[in-house]
Design a protein around this motif. Structure first.
Motif, PDB file in Angstrom:
ATOM      1  N   ILE A 119      56.302  16.277  66.811  1.00  0.00           N
ATOM      2  CA  ILE A 119      54.876  15.136  67.619  1.00  0.00           C
ATOM      3  C   ILE A 119      54.741  14.593  66.403  1.00  0.00           C
ATOM      4  N   PRO A 120      53.984  13.379  66.897  1.00  0.00           N
ATOM      5  CA  PRO A 120      53.435  11.548  66.425  1.00  0.00           C
ATOM      6  C   PRO A 120      52.043  12.067  66.100  1.00  0.00           C
ATOM      7  N   VAL A 121      51.791  11.568  65.381  1.00  0.00           N
ATOM      8  CA  VAL A 121      49.772  11.838  64.489  1.00  0.00           C
ATOM      9  C   VAL A 121      49.992  10.988  64.064  1.00  0.00           C
ATOM     10  N   VAL A 122      48.797  10.285  64.285  1.00  0.00           N
ATOM     11  CA  VAL A 122      48.050   8.797  64.239  1.00  0.00           C
ATOM     12  C   VAL A 122      47.455   9.582  62.096  1.00  0.00           C
ATOM     13  N   GLY A 123      47.035  10.957  62.010  1.00  0.00           N
ATOM     14  CA  GLY A 123      46.442  11.681  60.769  1.00  0.00           C
ATOM     15  C   GLY A 123      46.983  13.563  60.420  1.00  0.00           C
ATOM     16  N   VAL A 152      56.963  19.787  64.047  1.00  0.00           N
ATOM     17  CA  VAL A 152      57.111  18.934  62.818  1.00  0.00           C
ATOM     18  C   VAL A 152      56.330  17.479  63.496  1.00  0.00           C
ATOM     19  N   PHE A 153      55.386  17.153  62.554  1.00  0.00           N
ATOM     20  CA  PHE A 153      54.605  16.102  62.479  1.00  0.00           C
ATOM     21  C   PHE A 153      55.237  14.611  61.959  1.00  0.00           C
ATOM     22  N   THR A 154      54.771  13.657  62.637  1.00  0.00           N
ATOM     23  CA  THR A 154      55.824  12.195  62.092  1.00  0.00           C
ATOM     24  C   THR A 154      54.888  11.279  62.338  1.00  0.00           C
ATOM     25  N   GLN A 155      55.091  10.594  60.949  1.00  0.00           N
ATOM     26  CA  GLN A 155      53.923   9.399  60.837  1.00  0.00           C
ATOM     27  C   GLN A 155      54.916   8.747  59.954  1.00  0.00           C
ATOM     28  N   GLN A 172      48.578  22.435  64.764  1.00  0.00           N
ATOM     29  CA  GLN A 172      49.044  22.495  63.104  1.00  0.00           C
ATOM     30  C   GLN A 172      50.503  22.224  62.794  1.00  0.00           C
ATOM     31  N   ALA A 173      50.210  21.611  61.846  1.00  0.00           N
ATOM     32  CA  ALA A 173      52.283  21.163  61.539  1.00  0.00           C
ATOM     33  C   ALA A 173      53.255  22.375  60.877  1.00  0.00           C
ATOM     34  N   ASP A 174      53.938  22.897  60.531  1.00  0.00           N
ATOM     35  CA  ASP A 174      55.088  24.006  60.307  1.00  0.00           C
ATOM     36  C   ASP A 174      55.164  22.686  59.266  1.00  0.00           C
TER      37      ASP A 174
END
Length: 179
Positions: A119-123, A152-155, A172-174
């Protein structure tokens, strides 16, 4: 008051991401995609939710194209629907839709269960919850699932607030993969 802080953080994070996406994007993308691929292999994910990247997000297109060729992996992406999205199999051609986001055509092929969601995140805020573009589509999607995949968050660069900006429904990210 919390929403004002969240909005200010979102705006400053987007500005940082736009700046970095112009300069060191290629190098950062390669590192993150390599780490995502390694993560998927280690976790032995079969059904993977990815995303079709916008300009300031991690460009996961090489990973999408590589995974879709593998026989033991199924790759899905969001398809906007109402206030959220459904997941559809990643197929070409892609069409530009609402908010300038590209999507494949609508399909009825859904997995029983997603193993890994990238999942993409801004922050992220102080407790690792996602700050996105403010539409809440990912939050609604995952809230409606009757199970929780590994998230999984990516940035491109880590934009993390030292304050708790999230609401109880924010995901919330793992794991967080960035440079």
């Amino acid at each position: 008051m919390k929403n004002d802080h969240k909005s200010d953080f979102r705006i400053s994070s987007i500005e940082r991401l736009k700046f970095y996406s112009q300069f060191s994007k290629y190098y950062r993308n390669k590192i993150i995609v390599k780490n995502l691929k390694k993560f998927i292999e280690e976790k032995d994910g079969k059904n993977i939710l990815l995303y079709i990247p916008m300009n300031m997000e991690v460009n996961v297109t090489p990973l999408l194209n590589e995974l879709r060729k593998l026989k033991n992996k199924e790759v899905y992406v969001p398809f906007m629907q109402g206030d959220s999205f459904k997941i559809v199999k990643y197929r070409l051609p892609l069409n530009k839709k609402k908010f300038g986001i590209k999507e494949p055509n609508n399909s009825f092929c859904r997995p029983k269960k997603i193993d890994i969601a990238i999942i993409p995140v801004v922050g992220i805020d102080a407790i690792g919850k996602r700050i996105g573009f403010g539409k809440g589509m990912y939050d609604r999607f995952f809230d409606r699932l009757n199970y929780q995949p590994t998230m999984v968050f990516t940035q491109l660069i880590l934009c993390k607030s030292d304050k708790i900006l999230s609401n109880n429904y924010d995901i919330q990210a793992d794991y967080i993969i960035t440079t």
